[in-house]
Design a protein around this motif. Structure first.
Motif, short mmCIF file in Angstrom:
data_model
loop_
_atom_site.label_atom_id
_atom_site.label_comp_id
_atom_site.label_asym_id
_atom_site.label_seq_id
_atom_site.Cartn_x
_atom_site.Cartn_y
_atom_site.Cartn_z
N ARG A 30 31.95 -5.25 -21.14
CA ARG A 30 30.76 -5.07 -21.97
C ARG A 30 29.76 -6.17 -21.60
O ARG A 30 30.08 -7.36 -21.67
N VAL A 31 28.54 -5.76 -21.24
CA VAL A 31 27.53 -6.71 -20.77
C VAL A 31 26.26 -6.54 -21.59
O VAL A 31 25.77 -5.42 -21.77
N VAL A 32 25.74 -7.65 -22.10
CA VAL A 32 24.44 -7.65 -22.77
C VAL A 32 23.50 -8.53 -21.95
O VAL A 32 23.83 -9.70 -21.65
N ILE A 33 22.35 -7.97 -21.60
CA ILE A 33 21.36 -8.68 -20.79
C ILE A 33 20.14 -8.93 -21.66
O ILE A 33 19.52 -7.99 -22.15
N PRO B 146 12.48 -3.77 -30.49
CA PRO B 146 12.43 -5.22 -30.34
C PRO B 146 13.66 -5.87 -30.97
O PRO B 146 14.06 -5.48 -32.07
N LYS B 147 14.23 -6.83 -30.30
CA LYS B 147 15.41 -7.54 -30.80
C LYS B 147 15.22 -9.04 -30.53
O LYS B 147 14.86 -9.43 -29.42
N PHE B 148 15.49 -9.84 -31.57
CA PHE B 148 15.31 -11.28 -31.46
C PHE B 148 16.69 -11.95 -31.60
O PHE B 148 17.31 -11.88 -32.66
N ALA B 149 17.15 -12.56 -30.52
CA ALA B 149 18.48 -13.18 -30.54
C ALA B 149 18.47 -14.41 -31.44
O ALA B 149 17.53 -15.21 -31.43
N ARG C 279 24.27 -12.28 -31.54
CA ARG C 279 23.86 -12.00 -32.92
C ARG C 279 22.35 -12.07 -33.00
O ARG C 279 21.71 -13.00 -32.47
N PHE C 280 21.75 -11.04 -33.63
CA PHE C 280 20.30 -10.96 -33.71
C PHE C 280 19.83 -11.31 -35.12
O PHE C 280 20.61 -11.31 -36.08
N LYS C 281 18.53 -11.59 -35.24
CA LYS C 281 17.97 -12.01 -36.52
C LYS C 281 18.01 -10.91 -37.57
O LYS C 281 17.91 -11.20 -38.77
N ASP C 282 18.15 -9.64 -37.14
CA ASP C 282 18.25 -8.56 -38.12
C ASP C 282 19.67 -8.38 -38.64
O ASP C 282 19.96 -7.44 -39.39
N GLY C 283 20.59 -9.28 -38.23
CA GLY C 283 21.96 -9.24 -38.71
C GLY C 283 22.92 -8.48 -37.81
O GLY C 283 24.14 -8.59 -37.98
N GLU C 284 22.42 -7.71 -36.86
CA GLU C 284 23.30 -6.95 -35.97
C GLU C 284 23.89 -7.87 -34.91
O GLU C 284 23.26 -8.82 -34.44
N THR C 285 25.12 -7.56 -34.53
CA THR C 285 25.78 -8.26 -33.42
C THR C 285 26.19 -7.24 -32.37
O THR C 285 26.88 -6.26 -32.69
N LEU C 286 25.75 -7.48 -31.16
CA LEU C 286 26.15 -6.63 -30.04
C LEU C 286 27.37 -7.27 -29.38
O LEU C 286 27.26 -8.39 -28.85
N PRO C 287 28.52 -6.62 -29.40
CA PRO C 287 29.69 -7.22 -28.75
C PRO C 287 29.48 -7.30 -27.25
O PRO C 287 28.90 -6.41 -26.63
#
Length: 692
Positions: free
Chosen positions: A529-532, A582-585, A594-602
């Motif tokens: 799993r890769v997050v860029i 838009p996503k703010f880490a 983990r993003f400022k909206d509370g979501e976490t992308l594994p």
């Protein structure tokens, strides 16, 4: 024969009659067998003098030769023999030499050092055709050596299989080509040091490589001995300048195996049909052509000629090209059947017509093509770009006496140096890496361009750029020194400092630059799993490489609508990558992002693709910066009038932007070197609204 104080004299003419070569050789052999070790031979066109003096065993024999002499001086010479010819020599000096040291104080004609296996041949003048051919080397012994003060003739080093040749280029017989016509054909071993201009060599059999420290130690030491031996020690200071020397070595079998081959279409056109006519043997039976590029206007379009054809305006395609390539002019040449000229034209504007125009550029010229106004597809310029692999290398003019140091061997630096040399100036490239090409060589994925294409174009550039220094780390004092040593300095060192993210856990992430460089080297490690973080074109390249390396879940995130476009975006989407914005880490954790909206992308792997900044710590105080980049004017001159800057050290951009900046900076340097004021000769832009 008679004895003299200076040695045992052997006459080539006795009582007015010339002694034949066989008898003269017998006289020499008898003298050696009787114990003579210092011989003076007064020749008169005799052959084979000084060869095969094996009767002396390991005892050294010195042979001095005066007068006109024939062929094969020192042929099959033995390690015990030293020969000095007080004048020029004829063919096959040192033929089959097995160890003799031979010095010729003049020119030599054809076949010098032919099939030599050991020993040395020192020539105080020029050499004729086929010197150093079919040489060989037994690894148990020192390699055979040929040293020439001037230049060599045609077919030099043909089928060379071992040994070392040194061509000094001092007062050569051909000042524009010191290695003659078609050197290194069939070369399979050995190496050649040379100093001076050449018109190419067999790229299929040999390649130019940098002069290493060990190479230079050997050459500079041997040069001193050689010049003393030929009686010209005063030339050492002039010749022992490392930056003037270049080195050719034979390709290995593996390198020859991977060398690019001529496309079949090119073979048909340039070889088959050139000899047999269109269609070859069956030309009278085949009406159809093998294929052509459809650029000829048909139907109602034949009635219209674009208004820029009369050269009052820039064609939209040319205006859109950052490198300034005259696209419309190239297609005009194609329509007239002058395809080779169309292909070659690009090299006047860029050293990378195949790599960039054919593969890596988003082709802004095609996006601006006016054919779209009529519902037609733009002309595919990548076809011409890829055909540029076979473009003829332009012949550089004689040097003007002006010299420029170019700091950086990436696209911007090579483009600048290429244009400067084509303008007649001496361009010297300094780069920190082991190879030329910058990010083109080290970062851009191989999936976007065949490696053999880039390698071929870098080799072509190296044949124009005679002076390249790799792995050179420079500081402020070095730049000041270069500003003194050269007329101008160009900063083209690129942007190599990856930008980071000011959030907790940022050290858990890899940078895009590190990932792409490791991927090119086959050493990248990517999880499933890769997050860029950063969805620009570089982020897309990372996504494409991650998929190739086995990643199954790839997400690119950005704070705004992704700026990626073109081939990079297409490849990433084809690899299954998702784009989220838009996503703010907020933090990078063991679980993922983990993003400022509370979501976490594994994520198993997190990559930061936020762009790169230039490292400007090496700049002197005279060069001002602005917001982390070098400050320049419209000519790319810095606040120091003798220092220019191009490429990513000035502003981020496309490869074509860097190439175009290099061309403009080189033109400005040429004007300033000639004391000319800047003149804007560009045609005005064409209003796209006028296209109907």
């Amino acid at each position: 024969m008679e004895a003299e104080q200076e040695g045992f004299v052997i006459q080539g003419v006795v009582d007015g009659e010339r002694v034949d070569s066989r008898r003269l050789e017998e006289d020499i052999q008898r003298a050696v067998q009787s114990g003579c070790r210092n011989l003076l031979v007064q020749a008169f066109g005799h052959h084979g003098i000084g060869g095969r003096l094996w009767a002396a065993g390991d005892s050294p024999v010195f042979v001095r030769v005066q007068g006109p002499l024939g062929q094969r001086v020192g042929a099959m010479g033995f390690p015990n023999t030293r020969i000095v010819v007080e004048g020029p020599a004829s063919d096959d000096v040192g033929w089959l030499n097995a160890g003799a040291a031979i010095t010729v104080l003049g020119d030599v004609s054809n076949g010098c050092a032919n099939a030599m296996a050991q020993g040395r041949v020192y020539v105080a003048g020029n050499a004729g055709a086929r010197a150093m051919t079919m040489t060989k080397q037994n690894p148990r012994f020192d390699p055979p050596e040929l040293w020439v003060l001037g230049s060599v003739g045609d077919y030099f080093a043909e089928f060379m299989a071992g040994g070392i040749a040194v061509v000094c280029g001092h007062k050569p017989q051909d000042p524009e080509n010191i290695l003659g016509y078609r050197p290194c054909v069939g070369m399979v071993g050995g190496k050649i040091f040379f100093r001076g201009p050449v018109r190419g060599f067999s790229q299929a059999d040999a390649m130019e490589v940098p002069v290493s420290d060990a190479d230079w130690d050997w050459l500079s030491s041997g040069l001193k001995t050689y010049l003393e031996e030929i009686g010209r020690p005063e030339l050492y200071g002039q010749l022992a300048v490392r930056g003037q020397w270049r080195l050719i070595r034979a390709r290995t079998p593996a390198e020859k195996k991977d060398a690019p081959r001529r496309p079949m279409a090119s073979f048909y056109e340039r070889v088959w049909e050139a000899e047999l006519g269109a269609g070859g043997l069956l030309g009278d039976l085949l009406a159809a052509e093998r294929g052509s590029i459809d650029v000829v206007a048909t139907g109602k379009w034949r009635r219209f000629v674009p208004v820029w054809e009369n050269k009052k305006y820039l064609p939209p395609c040319q205006e859109a090209c950052p490198a300034g390539i005259p696209v419309a002019e190239r297609w005009r040449l194609v329509r007239e059947g002058r395809v080779d000229e169309a292909v070659d034209l690009a090299l006047a504007y860029t050293p990378f017509p195949a790599a960039v125009c054919g593969y890596l550029c988003p082709n802004l010229c095609m996006q601006a093509c006016s054919r779209a106004a009529g519902g037609m597809a733009p002309v595919d310029v990548t076809v011409l770009g890829r055909a540029s692999m076979d473009a003829a290398i332009p012949k550089p003019p004689p040097v003007t006496g002006k010299s420029v140091a170019v700091i950086g061997g990436g696209p911007a630096g090579i483009s600048t140096a290429w244009q400067l040399r084509l303008a007649g100036h001496r361009a010297v490239v300094y780069d920190l890496e082991q190879t030329l090409g910058g990010k083109m060589s080290s970062v851009i994925p191989a999936s976007r361009i065949p490696p053999e294409v880039l390698d071929a174009e870098l080799r072509r550039a190296s044949r124009i750029l005679e002076h390249v220094y790799l792995q050179e780390e420079l500081g402020p004092e070095d730049i000041k020194r270069l500003s003194t040593d050269y007329d101008f300095v160009v900063i083209a060192s690129g942007a190599g400092k990856p930008r980071t993210l000011p959030v907790p856990g940022a050290d858990r992430a890899q940078t895009a630059l590190d990932v792409l460089r490791a991927a090119r080297q086959g050493a990248a490690k990517i999880g499933r799993r890769v997050v860029i973080i950063g969805a620009g074109n570089v982020g897309c390249d990372v996504a494409t490489e991650a998929a190739r390396l086995g990643a199954e879940d790839i997400t690119l995130v950005d704070i705004q609508k992704p700026a990626s476009f073109g081939k990079e975006r297409e490849h990433a989407e084809a690899a299954g990558a998702r784009f989220v914005w838009p996503k703010f880490a907020e933090a990078i954790t063991e679980e993922g992002v983990r993003f400022k909206d509370g979501e976490t992308l594994p994520a198993d792997t997190v990559v930061l693709a936020l762009g790169d900044a230039p490292d400007l710590s090496f700049l002197p105080e005279s060069v001002e910066t602005e917001r982390g980049f070098v400050k320049v004017d419209d000519d790319y001159a810095t606040t120091d009038p003798r220092v220019f800057a191009v490429g990513d050290v000035v502003r981020p951009g496309l490869l074509a932007d860097a190439i175009g900046a290099g061309r403009k900076a080189a033109a400005a340097i040429s004007r300033r070197a000639a004391g000319q004021q800047a003149v804007d000769q560009a045609l005005p832009s064409f209003d796209p609204d006028r296209v109907k």
